[in-house]
Design a protein around this motif. Structure first.
Motif, short mmCIF file in Angstrom:
data_model
loop_
_atom_site.label_atom_id
_atom_site.label_comp_id
_atom_site.label_asym_id
_atom_site.label_seq_id
_atom_site.Cartn_x
_atom_site.Cartn_y
_atom_site.Cartn_z
N TRP A 125 -7.88 2.50 -5.37
CA TRP A 125 -7.31 3.78 -4.96
C TRP A 125 -7.58 4.00 -3.48
O TRP A 125 -8.73 3.98 -3.05
N GLY A 126 -6.53 4.23 -2.72
CA GLY A 126 -6.67 4.72 -1.36
C GLY A 126 -6.26 6.18 -1.32
O GLY A 126 -6.30 6.87 -2.35
N GLU A 127 -5.81 6.62 -0.15
CA GLU A 127 -5.52 8.05 -0.05
C GLU A 127 -4.54 8.35 1.07
O GLU A 127 -4.51 7.68 2.11
N ASN A 128 -3.70 9.36 0.81
CA ASN A 128 -2.89 9.99 1.85
C ASN A 128 -3.53 11.29 2.30
O ASN A 128 -3.60 11.59 3.47
N GLY A 129 -3.97 12.09 1.31
CA GLY A 129 -4.61 13.36 1.62
C GLY A 129 -3.91 14.52 0.94
O GLY A 129 -2.97 14.34 0.16
N TYR A 172 -2.84 16.93 -3.99
CA TYR A 172 -3.61 15.83 -3.42
C TYR A 172 -2.81 14.55 -3.63
O TYR A 172 -2.36 14.28 -4.75
N SER A 173 -2.64 13.79 -2.58
CA SER A 173 -1.81 12.59 -2.64
C SER A 173 -2.68 11.34 -2.54
O SER A 173 -3.15 10.99 -1.46
N PRO A 174 -2.92 10.66 -3.67
CA PRO A 174 -3.64 9.39 -3.60
C PRO A 174 -2.71 8.30 -3.07
O PRO A 174 -1.51 8.49 -2.92
N ALA A 175 -3.28 7.15 -2.82
CA ALA A 175 -2.50 5.95 -2.48
C ALA A 175 -3.06 4.80 -3.30
O ALA A 175 -4.15 4.90 -3.87
N PHE A 199 0.88 -1.16 0.00
CA PHE A 199 0.00 0.00 0.00
C PHE A 199 0.91 1.21 0.00
O PHE A 199 1.71 1.39 0.93
N THR A 200 0.84 2.02 -1.04
CA THR A 200 1.83 3.08 -1.25
C THR A 200 1.18 4.37 -1.71
O THR A 200 0.12 4.35 -2.35
N SER A 201 1.81 5.49 -1.39
CA SER A 201 1.41 6.74 -2.03
C SER A 201 1.79 6.64 -3.50
O SER A 201 2.55 5.75 -3.91
N THR A 202 1.27 7.56 -4.30
CA THR A 202 1.62 7.54 -5.73
C THR A 202 2.98 8.17 -5.99
O THR A 202 3.42 8.22 -7.14
N GLY A 203 3.66 8.65 -4.94
CA GLY A 203 4.94 9.33 -5.12
C GLY A 203 5.89 8.67 -6.10
O GLY A 203 6.30 9.27 -7.09
N ILE A 219 -0.06 12.35 -13.85
CA ILE A 219 -0.98 13.48 -14.04
C ILE A 219 -1.67 13.86 -12.73
O ILE A 219 -1.99 15.03 -12.50
N LEU A 220 -1.87 12.90 -11.85
CA LEU A 220 -2.56 13.17 -10.58
C LEU A 220 -1.72 14.01 -9.63
O LEU A 220 -2.25 14.56 -8.65
N ASP A 221 -0.41 14.10 -9.89
CA ASP A 221 0.49 14.83 -9.00
C ASP A 221 0.63 16.31 -9.35
O ASP A 221 1.40 17.03 -8.71
#
Length: 327
Positions: free
Chosen positions: A144-148, A235-238, A90-94, A105-107
């Motif tokens: 898709w999860g989320e960091n925030g 916005y940081s998805p995971a 489980f990771t951020s999209t970083g 594109i989400l970043d």
């Protein structure tokens, strides 16, 4: 009678060599990890996922959970899942654009208006289409999860506008979109794996970092950072990721169980983010942090004019606008 016995024997023999039509009963152990503490929005996600998988497969699959980067940082974990040396992460999209470039594109900074906009976009056709990009890379993206929304902290000064961040050496994720944008703000970006960040801040190797409130509180950054500014700049998805070969071995019913478990994990993850957001600012203030709530976001966005033009060429302005305007 003899013919009947022969028929029964042949039927049994054929059955012995037939492909199984139902899941096996032996238990299979899999590993999943996060780079931050168990008591966090990510910890809640993988704990829920593990519990739901075990329940929905009647204990035939057991997910072992690991925290605080004990199996490596996010980039190493995504790579391990791709190679098949680890089952899940489980990771951020970083670090993810290094594996699936379309996700970058989400970043783009200030792309999403708020949490409802971000979540509905990812749960809708745009997000689901992006999940489909992973399978050709040896990875299955379950959900898709989320960091925030990410905010800036530092040990030097309060940040109200772009001029205040100029010259600050800030830890960033290994993400080319973030790095390009932060350079435009005047920040000196320093890519670094998350497990190294606390020590780097403590020793003054970097002046600051940027992360969602959930991460800032879970990592106890108030111990090594004086100033927090609610920039909400990205916005940081995971993502809940699984090795494709491991996924392909699952029976159809087990695939359904894993996907349903992933949905429950995301619900728990987002609920914890919402809870953290309500409490975090007061909590961090009580622990001595100076919090700037009214950041001049318009000035930050204006600083990115030329950078936005580059992003439009890179991703297609229509694709960016489709996300910006999604309802």
């Amino acid at each position: 009678m003899r013919t009947t016995r022969l028929f029964v024997a042949l039927t049994a023999l054929i059955g012995a060599f037939a492909l199984p039509s139902a899941p096996a009963t032996a238990q299979t152990n899999m590993k999943i990890n996060i780079s931050i503490a168990q008591n966090s929005h990510q910890g809640v996600a993988i704990d829920t996922f593990a519990r739901e998988v075990e329940k929905r497969t009647n204990g035939r699959y057991k997910i072992q959970t690991f925290y605080s980067g004990s199996l490596g940082g996010e980039r190493e974990s995504v790579e391990a899942v791709q190679l098949g040396t680890q089952d899940l992460t489980f990771t951020s999209t970083g670090p993810v654009p290094n594996f699936v470039p379309e996700v970058a594109i989400l970043d783009i900074p200030f792309l999403f208006r708020d949490y409802n906009h971000a979540r509905s976009t990812l749960d809708g056709p745009i997000g689901q289409d992006l999940l489909g990009k992973f399978s050709s890379k040896g990875i299955v993206a379950l959900a898709w999860g989320e960091n925030g929304f990410r905010h800036m902290t530092n040990s030097k000064r309060a940040v109200n506008a772009p001029d205040d961040v100029k010259g600050l050496k800030m830890r960033t994720m290994e993400n080319p979109i973030h790095i390009q944008a932060y350079k435009a703000f005047g920040i000196i970006p320093t890519p670094m794996a998350f497990p190294e960040v606390f020590t780097a801040l403590q020793q003054g190797t970097v002046d600051g970092q940027e992360n969602p409130l959930s991460v800032i509180t879970a990592a106890k950054f108030e111990q090594v950072q004086k100033h927090l500014s609610l920039t909400g700049h990205v916005y940081s998805p995971a993502l809940l990721l699984m090795n494709k070969a491991a996924w392909d071995k699952l029976f159809a019913d087990d695939k359904k169980a894993f996907l349903e478990a992933a949905k429950e994990a995301v619900k728990a993850n987002r609920a914890r983010v919402d809870d953290d957001e309500k409490k975090a600012v007061a909590d961090l203030r009580s622990k001595g942090m100076n919090v700037v709530e009214n950041v001049d976001k318009a000035k930050f966005q204006a600083t990115l004019g030329p950078t936005y033009a580059d992003f439009g060429k890179k991703f297609g302005q229509d694709n960016i606008d489709k996300i910006r305007n999604y309802k």
